[in-house]
Design an enzyme around this catalytic site. Structure first.
Site, PDB file in Angstrom:
ATOM      1  N   GLU A  22       0.812  -1.242  -0.056  1.00 50.15           N
ATOM      2  CA  GLU A  22       0.053  -0.122   0.118  1.00 50.15           C
ATOM      3  C   GLU A  22       0.909   1.407  -0.475  1.00 50.15           C
ATOM      4  O   GLU A  22       0.320   2.279  -0.216  1.00 50.15           O
ATOM      5  CB  GLU A  22      -1.035  -0.035   1.139  1.00 50.15           C
ATOM      6  CG  GLU A  22      -1.819   1.385   1.495  1.00 50.15           C
ATOM      7  CD  GLU A  22      -3.244   1.019   2.105  1.00 50.15           C
ATOM      8  OE1 GLU A  22      -3.550   1.825   2.527  1.00 50.15           O
ATOM      9  OE2 GLU A  22      -3.277  -0.382   2.255  1.00 50.15           O
ATOM     10  N   ASP A  53      -3.651  -2.995   3.899  1.00 51.83           N
ATOM     11  CA  ASP A  53      -3.475  -3.279   5.030  1.00 51.83           C
ATOM     12  C   ASP A  53      -4.774  -3.888   4.966  1.00 51.83           C
ATOM     13  O   ASP A  53      -5.071  -3.693   4.101  1.00 51.83           O
ATOM     14  CB  ASP A  53      -4.037  -1.100   5.315  1.00 51.83           C
ATOM     15  CG  ASP A  53      -2.296  -0.613   5.927  1.00 51.83           C
ATOM     16  OD1 ASP A  53      -1.226  -1.417   5.803  1.00 51.83           O
ATOM     17  OD2 ASP A  53      -2.903   0.448   5.627  1.00 51.83           O
ATOM     18  N   ASP A  65      -7.748  -4.243   6.403  1.00 54.29           N
ATOM     19  CA  ASP A  65      -8.830  -3.640   6.928  1.00 54.29           C
ATOM     20  C   ASP A  65      -9.604  -4.111   5.486  1.00 54.29           C
ATOM     21  O   ASP A  65      -9.324  -3.980   4.658  1.00 54.29           O
ATOM     22  CB  ASP A  65      -8.643  -2.625   7.460  1.00 54.29           C
ATOM     23  CG  ASP A  65      -7.943  -1.303   7.004  1.00 54.29           C
ATOM     24  OD1 ASP A  65      -7.700  -1.589   5.840  1.00 54.29           O
ATOM     25  OD2 ASP A  65      -7.632  -0.514   7.625  1.00 54.29           O
ATOM     26  N   TYR A 111      -0.539  -2.725  13.600  1.00 56.75           N
ATOM     27  CA  TYR A 111      -0.959  -2.316  12.982  1.00 56.75           C
ATOM     28  C   TYR A 111      -1.651  -1.320  13.639  1.00 56.75           C
ATOM     29  O   TYR A 111      -3.155  -2.176  14.798  1.00 56.75           O
ATOM     30  CB  TYR A 111      -2.388  -3.045  11.830  1.00 56.75           C
ATOM     31  CG  TYR A 111      -3.075  -2.367  11.339  1.00 56.75           C
ATOM     32  CD1 TYR A 111      -2.037  -1.827  10.329  1.00 56.75           C
ATOM     33  CD2 TYR A 111      -3.853  -2.052  11.203  1.00 56.75           C
ATOM     34  CE1 TYR A 111      -2.803  -0.958   9.290  1.00 56.75           C
ATOM     35  CE2 TYR A 111      -4.824  -1.636  10.322  1.00 56.75           C
ATOM     36  CZ  TYR A 111      -4.166  -1.021   9.370  1.00 56.75           C
ATOM     37  OH  TYR A 111      -4.616  -0.228   7.832  1.00 56.75           O
ATOM     38  N   CYS A 161     -63.573  53.629   3.586  1.00 58.31           N
ATOM     39  CA  CYS A 161     -63.572  54.143   2.394  1.00 58.31           C
ATOM     40  C   CYS A 161     -64.421  55.414   2.460  1.00 58.31           C
ATOM     41  O   CYS A 161     -65.499  55.394   2.858  1.00 58.31           O
ATOM     42  CB  CYS A 161     -63.735  53.365   1.193  1.00 58.31           C
ATOM     43  SG  CYS A 161     -64.251  53.678  -0.360  1.00 58.31           S
ATOM     44  N   CYS A 180     -67.594  54.012  -0.441  1.00 50.15           N
ATOM     45  CA  CYS A 180     -68.007  53.400   0.100  1.00 50.15           C
ATOM     46  C   CYS A 180     -68.974  53.345   1.071  1.00 50.15           C
ATOM     47  O   CYS A 180     -69.540  52.340   1.701  1.00 50.15           O
ATOM     48  CB  CYS A 180     -68.045  51.793  -0.688  1.00 50.15           C
ATOM     49  SG  CYS A 180     -66.296  51.134  -0.375  1.00 50.15           S
ATOM     50  N   CYS A 200     -59.202  50.559  -0.129  1.00 47.30           N
ATOM     51  CA  CYS A 200     -60.932  49.437  -0.332  1.00 47.30           C
ATOM     52  C   CYS A 200     -60.367  47.893  -0.620  1.00 47.30           C
ATOM     53  O   CYS A 200     -59.681  48.067  -1.058  1.00 47.30           O
ATOM     54  CB  CYS A 200     -61.871  51.297  -0.567  1.00 47.30           C
ATOM     55  SG  CYS A 200     -63.560  50.129  -0.470  1.00 47.30           S
ATOM     56  N   CYS A 228     -63.789  49.134  -6.223  1.00 50.50           N
ATOM     57  CA  CYS A 228     -63.806  51.220  -5.497  1.00 50.50           C
ATOM     58  C   CYS A 228     -61.986  51.412  -6.087  1.00 50.50           C
ATOM     59  O   CYS A 228     -60.906  50.410  -5.515  1.00 50.50           O
ATOM     60  CB  CYS A 228     -64.219  50.822  -3.963  1.00 50.50           C
ATOM     61  SG  CYS A 228     -63.741  52.441  -3.405  1.00 50.50           S
TER      62      CYS A 228
END
Length: 925
Positions: free
Chosen positions: A24, A134, A136, A352, A819, A822, A844, A849
Site C-alpha cells: 500500500e 492493509d 482492513d 497495525y 373608504c 363606499c 378599499c 372602488c
C-alpha cells in the site's frame, strides 16, 4: 472476479514462477522485501519503475515449496477515484437532485498514471499477484483496484492476499506462507460507502454553497468567493454533537442549592461527612433541616463497612481507546495520534494501529512480547517482575466485546529504548502502547476501603477512606492514579460532637463543552464512522471552519457551524442527528459480512437521502434565516444563492449552454435565472405580487429560440389592480404584456440583498449575549424592517389574507380607516414598488372602488403602521435549548436559561452583583 488457477499454478518442473507483489505504501514494500530477501540467493536488487517514488524490489523466495522470483512494488493509498461522468462534474451542469441518479465511474487519476503503467508492465510478465495491502476494509478495496488494473493487462494472473498485523519478520514470513484469497465483500462495503458519500455530499454541498455563499459575508480564512460550504454524511452528525453540547452549555440555567456539611477532627486525621440527601434547591427547607441538626448536634455512628476494593487494568488497546487516551494524557489530536501511530507501525515498533479489537487471541504469545521489554531503563524492571512466577504479578488480560477478525489489539512489536529520530510525540505514544500492554497482563490494584455512616438529628451523613495495599498495574501505568485517603477509626454506636456543621450554598454549573475524548465516545456510541476514520471527520470540522478548539482543548462551534445546524434543526428535519448515518454504517457492516447485498443497501439509502434533500431544499428559507442571525447580508447582486435548481423554462438565450429555471427566493419572490451563474448572469425578474408559480408543458408559439415553456401564475388579489385576473398563464420570453405591466405596477421585490445589522464578527466568536442582542436587532428577511422576525412579518407573502387582516387591523376586526366612497373598512397594505417599497397605505377591499391613502400622510410624521408599533415578544422554544440565540434583556448575562431568560452574575440572597449567595455578608439577616 474470477481468479487464475490453484496455488501452485504457473510453474512446472520446479521452475521459478514470476510473482508481482504490491504494497500500500513504498515504505511497506521496502520493509517486506527486506524481510523476505534475507538469506536468499542473489540478495535484494532495486530498480526504478515508471513512478520515481515507487521503486521495484527484486529477490528470490520460496512459497510453500514453490520457487518464486519476486518483484515487489507499491501504490500510494487508493489507486482509483470515484466521480460523476464529466457532464455532471461542473457545479452548474445540473440540478443537484440529479446527482442521486447521475452515472458514476471509478478511474485512475492522471497523477497516478505512472503507477498504473508500472503495474500493467509488471503484471504482463508474471503468473501470480500477491497483495500486501492493509488488512482492513479500506485496504481490501485498494487491493481490488490493483486487481482491476493488473488483470486488464494479464487475465491469467493467480491472485493471492497476504494478511499481516505488524511489520516484523516473523509476522511477514508467516503471512507469505499462509496466503488467502481477497475478500470481495470487504471491498463492496467500501465501494458502497464511497458512492453514498459522493452522491449525498455533492448534492448537499452544491446546494448549501450556491444558496448561501454569495448571500452572506462569511468571513473565513479563505476567499469567500471560493468558499465551499461542505456537507458530509459523517462530518455533519459529528458537528451536531458539538453544537448540541454547546447549546446545552449556553442554555443552562444557573440554580442555587444548599447542602449541609459536617467535619470531625481527631488525632488520626479529619473525616469529611457529606449529607446523604445531597442538596436542596429550596433554602427554607434546607434551613429548617439545618436548624434541627444545630439543636441536636450529637453524632451517632450508625454503620461501618470495610471491604476490599479492586481497580482493574484497562482492556487491550483499540484504535478508539488509543486516540482517547492520547488526547486525555498528552492533549494530542486524534488525527495527529494516528499519523504518529502510522509512523511507528511502518517502522515496525507497534502492531497495525487501525483495529476495533480489544481482546487477544489465545494463540498470541503474550509473554514473548513482555520478554522483549525487559531491557528498557524505565519499565524493564516491571517487565521482569511480570515474568517472575514468584512475584504473582501476571494475569491473563481481560477480553473486550469487539473483534474485527482482522487485527489484534495494538501492542509493541519491537523493543526500543527510544530512537534518535523520534519526536517527543513518537516517544510518548510508543511509551503509552508499551505501558498499556504491560498493564493489561497485570494484576489489578488492591485497596481496603472503609465507609462510615453517621446520624445527626435523624439526618444521615457518610464518609469513606481508602488504603492502597498493592498498586500492581498502577506501578507501570503511570498515566492513572487511585488516590488513597485515611479516615479516623470509629466504632459502631460511638457518639461525638462534630468539629464543624455548616449550611453551604452552591450554584449548578453548565455541562462542559466536548473534549476530543468525549467527541470520540459520542461518535462511537452512535456508530458514526469507523475506528480508522473518526479522527478524519473531527479534523474536517476544523478544516471547514465549522468548529474550533478552545484553549482547554474542547470543541466550540463557529458561527457557520452553528448556523448550518440551526437551519436544519428549524426545518424539523434532523439531518444533523446521527441516526441516518448510524443506520448506513450498520448496513455497510452487513454488506461486509454478506448478510445484505450492496445494490439493495445502495438503493434504499439513496432513496431515503434523496427525500431528505428534496425536503431540505423545499424548506431552505429556514437555513437562510439561521444564517442571517450570524452573518451580515452580502451586497453582491444577482442572487446566485438561489440557483439551486428548479423547473426548466428555456435554454439560456445569452450563454446558449445552461438552462433558465424558475426559482422562488427566500423572501417569497420569483425569478427565472440561468444555471450558468456566475459565468452567465442572465435573469428575468417577475412581478413581486406572485403567490404561486409553476412551469407547464405549454410552449409559447412566438418567442425564440424555443422551446419556451409557459408558467402558470397566481397573483395576490390585494397586490394587483382589480382589472387583472388572479390566475394567468404567462411567458417570460418577452411577448407577455400582462407580466410586463405588472412588473411596472407592483415591482419585482428586492434585487439586491440589503445588509442586516446582525452578527458578522468572525467565525470564532461564541458569546451568548452578543448573539442574543444580534437577533433582537436584525432585520426581517421579508420586509427588511427591524423590530420583528419573519415569523411575524405583516407583509410575508406566505401568510393568508385573513392573518394579515388580524395583524393590521384592531382586535375587533374593524379598521379605523373607512373608504370615503363606499364606507367599507380599509385594509393596511405595504407598497412593493421601487420608489415606495415598504411604505404603508390603506385601500378599499371592494374591487369596484379605487380609494387609496398613504398611512404617513394621515399622521404627518410616522411611517410605521399601528400594527408594527406593537412589540412582538418572541420566546421560541427550541429543541435542545439554544440560549445562545434567544432574545436577551441583559447584555452582560453570565448564563442563559433554556427559555431564553438571561441570569446575570448576582447574589441570590440580596441581589448584589458583586458576589454570589454562598459568600453573602447579609446571609441570615
Amino acid at each position: 472476479m474470477a481468479y487464475g488457477g490453484g496455488g501452485g499454478g504457473g510453474g512446472s518442473g520446479g521452475r521459478a514462477i514470476r510473482v508481482l507483489n504490491v504494497a500500500e505504501k513504498p515504505s511497506v514494500a521496502k520493509a517486506v522485501s527486506g524481510f523476505l530477501s534475507k538469506n536468499q540467493q542473489g540478495g535484494l536488487r532495486v530498480r526504478d519503475g515508471r513512478s520515481r517514488y515507487n521503486k521495484i524490489f527484486e529477490f528470490n523466495h520460496t512459497v510453500n515449496g514453490q520457487p518464486c522470483h519476486m518483484s515487489f512494488t507499491s501504490v500510494t493509498g487508493h489507486l482509483m477515484e470515484l466521480d460523476f461522468d464529466d457532464r455532471f462534474r461542473r457545479w452548474h451542469s445540473c440540478d443537484p437532485v440529479d446527482l442521486y441518479r447521475a452515472p458514476v465511474r471509478k478511474f485512475v487519476p492522471e497523477d497516478k498514471s505512472d503507477i498504473r503503467r508500472t503495474l500493467e508492465e509488471e503484471a504482463r510478465k508474471c503468473q501470480w499477484l500477491i497483495l500486501w495491502l492493509d488488512c482492513d476494509r479500506e485496504g481490501e478495496n485498494i487491493a481490488f483496484e490493483v486487481i482491476e488494473v493488473c488483470t486488464q493487462a494479464n487475465r491469467n494472473l493467480n491472485v493471492w492476499r497476504a494478511r499481516f498485523s505488524a511489520l516484523i519478520e516473523r509476522e511477514i514470513q508467516n503471512s507469505v506462507q499462509n496466503l488467502v484469497r481477497p475478500n470481495q465483500l470487504f471491498a463492496d462495503a467500501v465501494d458502497l460507502r464511497q458512492e453514498i458519500d459522493l452522491r449525498i455530499g455533492a448534492s448537499f454541498t452544491r446546494f448549501q454553497t450556491m444558496f448561501l455563499r454569495d448571500a452572506f459575508m462569511i468571513n473565513l480564512a479563505t476567499d469567500d468567493r471560493n468558499l465551499v460550504i461542505s456537507y458530509g454524511p459523517c462530518q455533519f452528525p459529528t458537528l451536531g454533537f458539538v453544537v448540541e453540547r454547546y447549546w446545552e452549555n449556553q442554555s443552562h440555567e444557573a440554580e442555587e442549592f444548599w447542602t449541609i456539611n459536617c467535619t470531625h477532627n481527631t488525632d488520626e486525621g479529619t473525616a469529611n461527612f457529606k449529607w446523604m440527601r445531597g442538596h436542596f434547591f429550596d433554602y427554607t427547607c434546607a434551613a429548617i433541616v439545618y436548624e434541627m441538626c444545630i439543636q441536636e448536634p450529637t453524632v451517632t455512628v450508625t454503620e461501618i463497612k470495610e471491604q476490599e476494593k479492586l481497580k482493574y487494568p484497562p482492556l487491550p488497546l483499540s484504535t478508539l481507546e488509543l486516540e482517547k487516551r492520547a488526547s486525555r494524557f498528552f492533549h494530542m489530536s486524534p488525527a495527529h495520534t494516528m499519523k504518529v501511530a502510522e509512523d511507528l507501525y511502518q517502522a515496525g515498533f507497534i502492531s497495525y494501529p487501525r483495529t476495533e479489537t480489544d481482546r487477544f487471541s489465545e494463540k498470541t504469545d503474550l509473554r514473548a512480547i513482555v520478554f522483549e521489554q525487559q531491557g528498557h531503563p524505565l519499565w524493564g524492571s516491571y517487565a521482569q517482575l511480570l515474568l517472575n512466577p514468584e512475584a504473582g504479578l501476571w494475569r491473563n488480560p481481560s477480553s473486550g466485546r469487539h473483534d474485527d477478525k482482522a487485527h489484534p489489539p495494538i501492542h509493541p512489536t519491537r523493543f526500543s529504548p527510544g530512537e534518535s529520530g523520534w519526536s517527543r510525540d513518537h516517544h510518548r505514544l510508543y511509551e503509552l502502547v508499551v505501558r498499556h500492554f504491560l498493564a493489561c497482563v497485570s494484576q489489578p490494584a488492591k485497596a481496603a476501603e472503609t465507609s462510615v455512616e453517621i446520624d445527626i438529628a435523624g439526618e444521615a451523613f457518610s464518609s469513606s477512606g481508602r488504603v492502597i495495599h498493592a498498586k500492581n498495574y498502577l506501578d507501570v501505568y503511570t498515566f492513572e492514579s487511585w488516590g488513597g485517603s485515611m479516615i479516623p477509626t470509629y466504632t459502631l454506636g460511638q457518639q461525638f460532637m462534630p468539629t464543624t456543621l455548616t449550611l453551604d450554598s452552591g450554584v449548578t454549573r453548565p455541562p462542559p463543552l466536548l473534549s476530543e475524548a468525549d467527541l470520540l465516545t459520542c461518535m462511537d456510541k452512535a456508530g458514526i464512522g469507523t475506528d480508522a476514520t473518526m479522527h478524519e471527520h473531527i479534523q474536517k470540522l476544523l478544516d471547514r471552519h465549522y468548529a474550533i478548539k478552545t484553549p482547554d482543548i474542547r470543541f466550540s462551534p463557529t458561527n457557520l457551524g452553528e448556523a448550518l445546524v440551526m437551519g436544519y434543526d428549524d426545518m424539523g428535519y434532523e439531518l444533523w442527528k446521527p441516526y441516518l448515518r448510524a443506520m448506513m454504517e450498520s448496513d455497510m457492516k452487513a454488506v461486509s459480512i454478506g448478510t445484505k447485498r450492496k445494490t439493495e443497501v445502495l438503493e434504499t439509502c439513496l432513496q431515503q437521502m434523496k427525500a431528505c434533500f428534496i425536503d431540505a431544499r423545499a424548506n431552505k428559507g429556514k437555513l437562510f434565516e439561521a444564517m442571517a442571525i450570524f452573518f451580515e447580508r452580502s451586497n453582491r447582486s444577482n442572487d446566485n444563492q438561489h440557483n439551486t435548481g428548479g423547473d426548466v423554462v428555456r435554454k439560456c438565450s445569452i450563454c446558449h449552454e445552461s438552462d433558465m429555471v424558475l426559482k422562488q427566493k427566500p423572501d417569497g419572490h420569483f425569478m427565472v435565472g440561468c444555471l450558468g451563474f456566475p459565468q452567465c448572469r442572465n435573469v428575468v425578474w417577475l412581478p413581486g405580487s406572485i403567490s404561486q408559480a409553476a412551469v407547464t408543458h405549454d410552449i409559447c408559439g412566438i418567442c425564440t429560440p424555443g422551446p419556451v415553456f409557459k408558467i402558470q401564475f397566481k397573483f395576490r388579489r390585494l397586490e394587483i389592480p382589480p382589472n387583472y385576473n388572479v390566475d394567468h398563464l404567462g411567458c417570460i420570453g418577452g411577448c407577455d404584456d400582462t407580466l410586463r405591466q405588472l412588473v411596472e405596477i407592483c415591482g419585482t421585490g428586492a434585487r439586491t440583498a440589503s445588509s442586516v445589522s446582525g452578527r458578522g464578527q468572525g467565525a470564532t466568536s461564541s458569546n451568548s449575549a452578543q448573539r442574543s442582542s444580534s437577533r433582537g436587532r436584525m432585520a426581517c428577511v421579508y420586509c427588511r424592517q427591524t423590530g420583528h422576525s419573519s415569523d411575524f412579518c405583516p407583509s410575508q407573502p406566505s401568510r393568508s389574507h385573513t392573518a394579515r387582516n388580524q395583524e393590521t387591523n384592531p382586535p375587533n376586526g374593524e379598521s379605523s380607516i373607512h373608504c370615503n366612497s363606499c364606507g367599507e373598512p380599509c385594509v393596511l397594505r405595504t407598497a412593493n414598488t421601487a420608489t415606495n417599497r415598504g411604505r404603508k397605505f390603506f385601500s378599499c377591499q371592494s374591487q369596484g372602488c379605487n380609494f387609496f391613502i398613504w398611512e404617513d400622510s394621515m399622521n404627518g410624521a410616522s411611517s410605521v403602521s399601528r400594527a408594527n408599533a406593537r412589540s412582538f415578544a418572541s420566546n421560541p422554544s427550541r429543541r435542545g435549548g439554544r440560549g445562545s440565540r434567544t432574545g436577551g434583556r441583559a447584555s452582560g448575562a453570565a448564563f442563559v436559561s433554556a427559555t431564553g431568560e438571561p441570569i446575570s452574575g448576582r447574589c441570590f440572597n440580596c441581589g448584589d452583583p458583586s458576589h454570589f449567595a454562598n459568600v453573602c455578608p447579609n446571609r441570615g439577616r
